[in-house]
Design an enzyme around this catalytic site. Sequence first.
Site, short mmCIF file in Angstrom:
data_model
loop_
_atom_site.label_atom_id
_atom_site.label_comp_id
_atom_site.label_asym_id
_atom_site.label_seq_id
_atom_site.Cartn_x
_atom_site.Cartn_y
_atom_site.Cartn_z
N SER A 65 37.67 38.53 50.04
CA SER A 65 39.03 39.09 50.03
C SER A 65 39.24 40.22 51.02
O SER A 65 39.07 40.04 52.22
CB SER A 65 39.33 39.52 48.59
OG SER A 65 40.65 39.92 48.44
N ASP A 278 42.18 37.09 52.10
CA ASP A 278 42.18 35.70 51.64
C ASP A 278 43.57 35.26 51.16
O ASP A 278 43.72 34.23 50.51
CB ASP A 278 41.11 35.45 50.57
CG ASP A 278 41.33 36.27 49.31
OD1 ASP A 278 42.07 37.27 49.37
OD2 ASP A 278 40.79 35.89 48.25
N ASP A 280 45.80 36.35 48.93
CA ASP A 280 46.31 36.31 47.57
C ASP A 280 47.00 37.62 47.17
O ASP A 280 47.47 37.75 46.04
CB ASP A 280 45.24 35.90 46.54
CG ASP A 280 44.04 36.82 46.53
OD1 ASP A 280 44.03 37.81 47.29
OD2 ASP A 280 43.10 36.53 45.77
N GLU A 370 49.68 42.94 39.82
CA GLU A 370 48.96 44.19 39.93
C GLU A 370 49.69 45.02 40.98
O GLU A 370 50.32 44.46 41.89
CB GLU A 370 47.51 43.93 40.39
CG GLU A 370 46.72 43.16 39.34
CD GLU A 370 45.23 43.06 39.69
OE1 GLU A 370 44.42 43.45 38.85
OE2 GLU A 370 44.89 42.59 40.79
N ALA A 371 49.59 46.34 40.87
CA ALA A 371 50.28 47.21 41.83
C ALA A 371 49.85 46.89 43.26
O ALA A 371 50.64 47.00 44.20
CB ALA A 371 49.99 48.67 41.50
N GLY A 501 35.03 46.67 39.34
CA GLY A 501 34.31 45.41 39.10
C GLY A 501 33.92 44.74 40.40
O GLY A 501 33.29 43.69 40.40
N THR A 502 34.32 45.31 41.53
CA THR A 502 34.00 44.68 42.81
C THR A 502 33.24 45.58 43.78
O THR A 502 32.78 45.13 44.81
CB THR A 502 35.29 44.20 43.53
OG1 THR A 502 36.11 45.34 43.76
CG2 THR A 502 36.05 43.19 42.72
N ARG A 507 36.71 54.21 40.05
CA ARG A 507 38.05 54.43 40.61
C ARG A 507 38.79 55.48 39.80
O ARG A 507 38.80 55.43 38.57
CB ARG A 507 38.87 53.15 40.60
CG ARG A 507 38.35 52.09 41.51
CD ARG A 507 39.39 51.02 41.79
NE ARG A 507 38.78 49.80 42.30
CZ ARG A 507 38.32 49.66 43.54
NH1 ARG A 507 38.40 50.64 44.41
NH2 ARG A 507 37.75 48.53 43.92
#
Length: 530
Positions: A65, A278, A280, A370-371, A501-502, A507
């Site tokens: 991504s 990617d 999205d 998502e924002a 999670g990535t 955060r």
Amino acid sequence: VDYSLVESLAKNQHRKAYDGVIQYGTAGFRTKADILDHVLFRMGLLTVLRSQVKKAAIGLMITASHNPEADNGVKLVDPNGEMLESSWETIATRLANVQDSQVVSTLQEIIKEQNIDTSYPASVIIGRDTRSSSLPLSQAAVEGVKAMNGNLKDFGVVTTPQLHYVVHCTNTNGAYGVPTVEGYYEKISKAFKTAVGGKKDNDKYIGKVQIDAANGVGALAVKEFKKQLSDVIDIQIYNDGNGQLNHMCGADYVKIQQIPPVNDPLKPLVRSVSIDGDADRIVYYYTDENNKFHLLDGDRIAILVAAHFKELLEKSNLDLQLGLVQTAYANGGSTAYISETLKVPVACVPTGVKHLHHKALEFDIGVYFEANGHGTIVFKDSAVQIIRTAADNPSLSENQRTAAHTLSSIIDVINQTVGDALSDMLLVELILRAKGWDTVAWEKSYRDLPNRQVKVKVQDRNAITTTDAERRCVTPMGLQEKIDEIVAKYPKGRSFVRPSGTEDVVRVYAECDRIEDVEKLAAQVSIAVF
Ligand code: NG1
Ligand code: ZN
């Protein structure tokens, strides 16, 4: 299946080159590309079993991504085009981390535990982004699928939403659309043309948009839409694949930095779009006459869409339940506007589109974003039926029928399987055109609270656990109290922290009424975390 071959491949060509633990996170496995070969091989093996469990085609997408070029990742796509079910995320993590010598025995355990009928002819659909590491990684996955005797359709370089779309269409025998990339372009382009009619401009709306394609796979899709839609919208593209992927460009960069991407022509008031690596995610932005940057993010897109649908539902007098789903990252300004002014029910769920998607399915029409610009709209089959019937119902008034007809044509512009930057963009464009709005008019509805998102490196990010859709933390003890204390000093202040999670970071999100305070609020909370 020749398990001695599987074993030999696992121990030799695709042996594990990394000792640490790799986890199936918010968006699958994502890390440095050079330690992923064994993961891809093993995911190739696993998708065959997943296909046999679901008795349907399963997707496998190779992308990282918005991450830098050196990263890569893989995610599995379930039959309806949705994200992999969470119990299988655990299985995927287990298979990815066992020793090379345990791959075969782990597969056999999974077969037994899940009671899998291995005689079912499995089929796997593979796609990848434009990263240089994506081709070799996809070859590792292909070897895994083949070693397990799975059937394979390799779509090569595609956007993430195209892969989700193809998986969904394949498993619904074409009822949703033709399961090819050409079928994808054709369905969406045709629906957009029908929805907007012939003309390009309307009042303040000018049928011209410029797109920052993050130098990713989305550039290919933008170019194809540009060609197919040239008579209804004028699309300009930059960061079109010739520069470095996601480097100072793309939706994530623009959203987080709150500045235009590199190579932006910087003409004032031009409606601009940034998509991610990617394709999205999408955000809109523009710079005004005073060179001030304005961001119109996922929250704003969600509200534009929800408000338009609400109006059309009222006009067509259809009794369908419309709802909106956000995460804790949604700007407080947007949440207040939805519930107080728009009066559309709004739900808050944990980060990650799978959570938003599932929640949105509870409504007849569920809008989720998502924002950061990742989102789409999902319709219950029954709702689609009601809308389509109303569009042709002679006993309704002409106004009601027209509104139902408009809704009906909009449905086909939307890629319901997953957030899709380009289908989302066309949706926004057709709504702005219908309203005769430019970005300034769109932005007027509410004010975003000044906000900051920062990353904090800590020893163990998983020491932080959260509750209440990630808005409050449970551990470490005392941290939430500290955050509460800090936030209380700022009018309209809100802040929360969660492990990514990535990425290996925590955060920190902060927002408050005054722009001059927000940096300080984020810094104070970051110190509390550290
Ligand atoms: P993490 O790293 O878990 O915050 C990020 C995004 C998610 C989602 C995933 C997958 C934020 C705050 N988080 O997840 O929304 O898009 O990446 O790409 O934007
Ligand atoms: Zn993405």
